[in-house]
Design an enzyme around this catalytic site. Structure first.
Site, PDB file in Angstrom:
ATOM      1  N   ASP A   1       0.840  -1.191   0.000  1.00 43.97           N
ATOM      2  CA  ASP A   1       0.000   0.000   0.000  1.00 43.97           C
ATOM      3  C   ASP A   1       0.882   1.251   0.000  1.00 43.97           C
ATOM      4  O   ASP A   1       2.001   1.228  -0.529  1.00 43.97           O
ATOM      5  CB  ASP A   1      -0.921  -0.036   1.235  1.00 43.97           C
ATOM      6  CG  ASP A   1      -2.274   0.604   0.969  1.00 43.97           C
ATOM      7  OD1 ASP A   1      -2.284   1.807   0.671  1.00 43.97           O
ATOM      8  OD2 ASP A   1      -3.295  -0.084   1.077  1.00 43.97           O
TER       9      ASP A   1
ATOM     10  N   SER B   1     -11.169  -0.801  -0.949  1.00 40.99           N
ATOM     11  CA  SER B   1      -9.905  -0.742  -0.205  1.00 40.99           C
ATOM     12  C   SER B   1     -10.113  -1.050   1.266  1.00 40.99           C
ATOM     13  O   SER B   1      -9.205  -1.539   1.942  1.00 40.99           O
ATOM     14  CB  SER B   1      -9.280   0.659  -0.297  1.00 40.99           C
ATOM     15  OG  SER B   1      -8.513   0.807  -1.453  1.00 40.99           O
TER      16      SER B   1
ATOM     17  N   HIS C   1      -3.664   6.036   3.381  1.00 41.51           N
ATOM     18  CA  HIS C   1      -4.408   4.853   2.939  1.00 41.51           C
ATOM     19  C   HIS C   1      -3.793   3.570   3.482  1.00 41.51           C
ATOM     20  O   HIS C   1      -4.497   2.679   3.972  1.00 41.51           O
ATOM     21  CB  HIS C   1      -4.440   4.840   1.411  1.00 41.51           C
ATOM     22  CG  HIS C   1      -5.300   3.791   0.808  1.00 41.51           C
ATOM     23  ND1 HIS C   1      -4.843   2.518   0.540  1.00 41.51           N
ATOM     24  CD2 HIS C   1      -6.602   3.809   0.404  1.00 41.51           C
ATOM     25  CE1 HIS C   1      -5.816   1.810  -0.008  1.00 41.51           C
ATOM     26  NE2 HIS C   1      -6.894   2.562  -0.099  1.00 41.51           N
TER      27      HIS C   1
END
Lengths: 111, 661
Positions: free
Chosen positions: B42, B459, B127
């Site tokens: 990520d 996600s 994220h």
């Protein structure tokens, strides 16, 4: 229009299964199975020999199209490499019988 | 996350956390996911987050040591320049961290885009921290700032270790984290070499190319015993949009959950519009203005309508403070982060925001800079019409947060099947997990300084499944990744969107919404391995040598892609009769007799043979399912289920097929 010397990043895939082209002792190797099985060590001599073999193949393929150094060698989960190539070099690599696919690097994003 | 572990039943009596010995995070009470490593590919990780600490609040170590056999390491260069890494990295909790940027442009490109400390696995965007803390963040971490009202958060596998592989990059405008497959494949390669048990991949990807480099890297990862969870994509509600089609990946759709943050706006004409909101205080009544009418003279009208923040526009604001100050602003949703829009309103002196969709998409409760309510596209025309009237006013009302909303529904954004890969003989997505309005830890730079933030997307659903896989790997160390996937699929429940046999529902939920307590004891599992995947590739695409395909046939493999031993069944055409073969293994502790039944598939006769299976523990048996055309509408896509029942287990597989020529 791009000239002949314009390069992009490509991922070159040599085989589907990294062990498929290895001519060493596969039974002894167990080296491609470097997942959660804690008995296998990527630093073990036989594993290093195997990964050296793959990297050598990658460099031979690159040299055949007058390519430079790869950005990455992939040796565990993927048999191949990433490199900056011209469109012609990418096409030449894709035409080789020992290359499965040549894929241009295209941006992805989080979901 | 703050509420989805409870929504999934993890913390209930008899739930997976209790089965695994608790989740308190102490040496005396080792709990869920112990000694399992989740590799998170990520945008990096925020190492100082309490979600990744190996110590309790008094500084005592809470982990005994590194998971045995894990070989991953930390980014030595980063540790050398960033003191904080030294204290936080390579602990038994945050066990490894590496970064990959050659495809992105290398160190020089990063140095132009971000402060020096982010030339490392350190997360700027947030994220990666969000997905990592969702999958395996510590239990009982108190949220702070605007999120404090939500109490504590916990990862799904709170005792798992995290290995962060940063291959996604973003710039200081807090834009979407992006990356190149060349870096991402390198990250997968390293994760496999390191010996992670689970990979989470909350990244977009191919919809149709089974030979895509990332997909192939995951095939070999799965062959090495690693469970891979990947996002189905955010291109819903359109059909045929699901990404990551490979059968060796667990492709995760996103659903809603039972936390229900509801807010509203009341207009001066008395009309009231309800939507998603976390507004803790009201705004107004105050003049209401349409953002499209209050832009600065030289600003791009599109950016004005979408209330672009200066941070998203090269530092240049687009809203005119003279027209916005003291008012509530009606803003269109667009491509920039939703929270940045309220920031733009606040920076221009506005006191509230009504955010309205421009198409069919989810409604999201976020932590905004001014009181905000997020409304549906169907409200947009009336809102704009009223805002155009003389003396228009509005009030953004205080929101309420319930915990008993009907759920799950498919999140509007979640990508749907049918998959473009496999020629109609493969069902994707595989299953669904919570993915809307998920509160988890984040990296402060990308979240206006906050350590916790809400996010929505597949996600967010994928790391729920990565965490669940870590729990099941902890509980059943002898299970293969495909057995874990099977357990999660065959025990799923249905979304509330409609009739579960409606193929549109199956194409949104796959096998169903995860139910982890049932997955721990699924009764039967469908397993498959690399030779099955190669046979599947022989039957669907190019890339496997003919000799290899011949050898697979000689070895007893079917090249019919519908025969891949997945816990779902997809058949492109049933013109007259089509038979598929499956194999199940009893993973229960006792011998059991299972009986088959089917539902749905009107106009198709279905025969399961044999229709009963008696299996000793560990025993495997095969069966066939024959579909015969019996008057279904030609070309109709039909849905249904095959269920094996022994009285205590229901082992359910979804079926989709197309009827006629």
């Amino acid at each position: 229009a791009p000239d002949d010397e314009t390069t992009s990043t490509y991922i070159v895939q040599m085989t589907l299964d990294p062990v498929a082209t290895y001519d060493g002792d596969v039974d002894d190797l167990a080296a491609t199975r470097v997942g959660p099985d804690e008995t296998i060590d990527p630093e073990a001599p036989e594993v290093l020999e195997y990964t050296d073999h793959l990297q050598e193949q990658h460099r031979d393929a690159l040299a055949d199209v007058d390519g430079g150094e790869p950005l990455y060698d992939y040796v565990y989960a993927f048999d191949g490499f990433a490199a900056e190539l011209t469109e012609a070099q990418a096409a030449d690599l894709a035409a080789r019988p020992d290359v499965v696919a040549v894929t241009e690097d295209e941006k992805v994003e989080v979901d | 996350t703050s509420s989805t572990p409870s929504f999934l039943g993890l913390d209930e009596p008899g739930g997976l956390w209790e089965q695994l010995g608790g989740a308190a995070g102490s040496l005396r009470e080792p709990g869920a996911g112990e000694d399992i490593v989740i590799g998170v590919i990520d945008s990096g990780i925020w190492p100082e987050s309490r979600s990744f600490s190996d110590r309790d609040e008094r500084g005592r170590r809470t982990y005994a040591g590194r998971p045995f056999g894990f070989r991953g390491d930390c980014d030595a260069a980063a540790a050398a320049v960033d003191d904080s890494w030294k204290a936080s990295l390579c602990t038994p909790k945050l066990i490894a961290a590496q970064h990959f940027n050659a495809g992105w442009g290398g160190d020089e490109a990063i140095a132009e885009q971000l402060p020096w400390e982010f030339l490392s696995p350190r997360d700027y965007n947030g994220h990666g921290t969000h997905t990592a803390s969702t999958a395996g963040g510590n239990h009982g971490v108190a949220a702070t700032g605007a999120a404090a009202a939500f109490g504590t958060i916990s990862g799904i596998a709170p005792r798992a270790s995290i290995a962060a592989y940063k291959a996604l990059w973003s710039t200081e405008d807090a834009s979407t984290a992006q990356g190149y497959p060349s870096d991402l494949v390198a990250a997968v390669d390293q994760a496999v070499a390191d010996g992670v048990d689970v990979i989470n991949y909350s990244v977009s990807g191919t919809t149709g190319n089974l030979l895509d480099p990332v997909e192939i890297a995951f095939m070999n990862a799965a062959d090495a015993g690693i469970f891979v969870a990947a996002s189905a994509g955010n291109s819903g509600p359109a059909a045929g949009t699901v990404a990551h089609p490979s059968p060796w990946i667990t492709t995760v759709a996103a659903g809603t959950h039972d936390r229900d943050p509801v807010g509203s706006a009341t207009l001066g004409d008395g009309s009231r519009y309800s939507g998603a909101s976390l507004a803790a205080t009201a705004a107004g009544p105050a003049p209401l203005v349409d953002s499209a009418t209050v832009g600065l003279p030289d600003a791009d009208p599109t950016l004005v309508a979408q209330c672009y923040a200066a941070v998203d526009n090269g530092g240049v604001p687009v809203l005119d403070p003279a027209s916005v100050a003291g008012k509530i602003v009606l803003c269109d949703r667009g491509v920039t982060p939703r929270v940045n829009k309220s920031r733009a309103v606040a920076e221009a002196g506005g006191i509230g925001m009504i955010l309205v969709n421009t198409d069919e998409n989810s409604l999201n409760a976020d932590f905004h800079s001014v009181p905000t309510v997020h409304l549906a596209e169907t409200d947009r025309a009336a809102l704009k019409a009223y805002a155009a009237t003389e003396g228009a006013t509005a009030t953004v009302n205080v929101a309420t947060v319930g915990d008993d909303a009907p759920a799950p529904y498919t999140a509007a954004f979640s990508s749907r099947g049918p998959t473009q890969a496999g020629g109609g003989n493969l069902l994707k997505p595989d299953l669904m997990a919570p993915g809307q309005d998920i509160l988890a830890a984040v990296a402060p730079p990308g979240f206006n300084g906050a350590g916790f933030g809400l996010a929505s997307g597949t996600s967010m659903s994928a790391p729920h499944v990565a965490g669940l896989a870590a729990l099941l790997a902890d509980q059943h160390p002898d299970w293969s990744p495909m057995m874990i996937k099977s357990a999660l699929m065959t025990t799923g429940s249905d979304v509330l969107d409609g009739d579960a046999t409606d193929p549109a529902v199956i194409f949104s939920q796959g096998a169903g919404h995860v139910q982890p307590t049932g997955a721990a004891d699924p009764g039967l599992v469908y397993d498959n391995d690399v030779n099955d995947w190669l046979a599947f590739l022989c039957g669907t695409t190019q890339g496997v040598e003919e000799a290899a395909c011949d050898a697979l046939v000689e070895d007893g493999h079917s090249l019919d892609p519908s025969d891949l031993n997945t816990p779902s069944i997809a058949v492109d055409r049933v013109s007259r009769s089509q038979t598929v073969t499956r194999e199940v293994t009893n993973v229960g502790d006792t011998a059991a007799t299972y009986t088959a039944s089917t539902t749905g598939l009107d106009g198709i006769d279905v025969t399961v043979s044999p229709s009963t299976l008696t299996l000793a523990p560990g025993e495997t048996a095969s069966f066939t399912v024959t579909f015969e055309y019996a008057g279904a509408s030609v070309n109709a896509t039909l849905g249904g289920y095959l269920t094996w029942t022994d009285g205590s287990h229901d082992v359910r597989s979804p079926i989709v097929l197309r009827a006629g020529d």
